[in-house]
Design an enzyme around this catalytic site. Sequence first.
Site: not given
Length: 441
Positions: A122-123, A126, A135, A139, A142, A144, A303, A340, A347
């Site tokens: 995206r950037y 990086r 995981c 969570c 999450c 995702r 999000d 985000d 972000k």
Amino acid sequence: MKQFNSKQQDLAERIDHDSMWQNWKNWQWQQKHTIKSIHDFERLTDIRFSDEQKAMRNKTVQKFPISITPYYLSLIDFKDYENDPIFRQSFPSPQELTMQPCEMEDPLAEEKDSPAPQITHRYPDRVLFHVSNVCAMYCRHCTRKRKVGDLDDIPDKVTLLQGIDYIKKSPQIRDVLLSGGDPFMLSDGYLDWILGEIERIDHVEVIRVGTRTPVVLPFRITDDLVDMLKSHRPVWINTHFNHPREMTESAKLALSKMADAGLPLGNQTVLLAGVNDCPRIIKRLMHKLVQNRVRPYYLYQCDLSEGLSHFRTPVGKGIEIIESLIGHTSGFAVPTYVIDAPGGGGKIPVMPNYLISWSTNKVVLRNYEGVITTYKEPDSYEPIFCDRKCAECTLQLNLDEANETVATGIARLLSDANESMTLVPQDLDRFERRNAGDETE
Ligand SMILES: *Cc1c(COP(=O)(O)O)cnc(C)c1O
């Protein structure tokens, strides 16, 4: 020294009567015995849900599965579980099935911005590299969520090599973030191989790992893992504490092992309604983090992923929290609050306003106490015209790699060396009218 409390011992014995509770600190034992159903949860905790509650929660589990490590389960206050921040982050709620029109499966467009398997680029400099689909704990918040429990497996070397190849062919990438899933759910050997492959790419300067294991499975941070990480080029670790109650003795030990090994530690907190949407809770958490050599990095606005509406706060809550931190506590205990951007904009930092007004030679500012003050700017300032020719500049950027690429984004609007004056959206109505006009003229 008392190593275990009786609650943990009781849980360990209920989970696995044959194997002794001494296994508690073995991460593979923890992993093998994660709680995967409402029924297991009831059996282990003596909490009983009504039939209706159970039916609704089971329905949630069918869409968004459950997985809680025995360790994380042991942090729940069983007597007041409904209000418990650990419970709320780990136990399915029927509210997850409430979908809102603004919610999306992939709000950050991570899959659209994926030029190679497991990569999100995206950037400019990086990339995110999703090296694990596993995981320790799922969570409930999450981002995702679409993927949770999807394929609880690990991308094989052939798949990962395609991602690595993309990084190799992209000289602008200087920072690779291992994410997932949780990269620390891989074996030491596999992670060692991945780190080694990335490290051999000359243009990669830093590698980061995002992991929640210090919070939900602190025993994963073994001496062997830390020794392996230490043997690589700078590896920065970002963890994910959301509440001061997560900072247990076991978590502290995991963090100190990594800090002692010289691994820089950061933390990303998600702002969650009913869990940590309180300036005092966040301040306490930030203090506990820095006490344990972890630098608060981001505070995330929740999000727009599906099923998270009950966790979302207004943006004002985040700003109120940041207002309660800046000036009131150590500068390095203040995270950057970010949203985000939906659709993959990345972000975006959000802050209270400190700049109240300004004229040609003075700015008016306010501080955290509400004091309004002025800062006098210089009467004369000789700006150095920048045409990005660093070799000819008096500022002497004596670096080999000083490159002369053009600036992008808002930075381009500010630069001397570029003639663009505006950034314009592609789909303005105005342009359609112009085009229509062309035809009739
Ligand atoms: C968050 C993120 C990064 C890293 O951003 P930093 O601000 O450098 O921490 C990189 N790529 C993607 C896709 C991200 O979401």
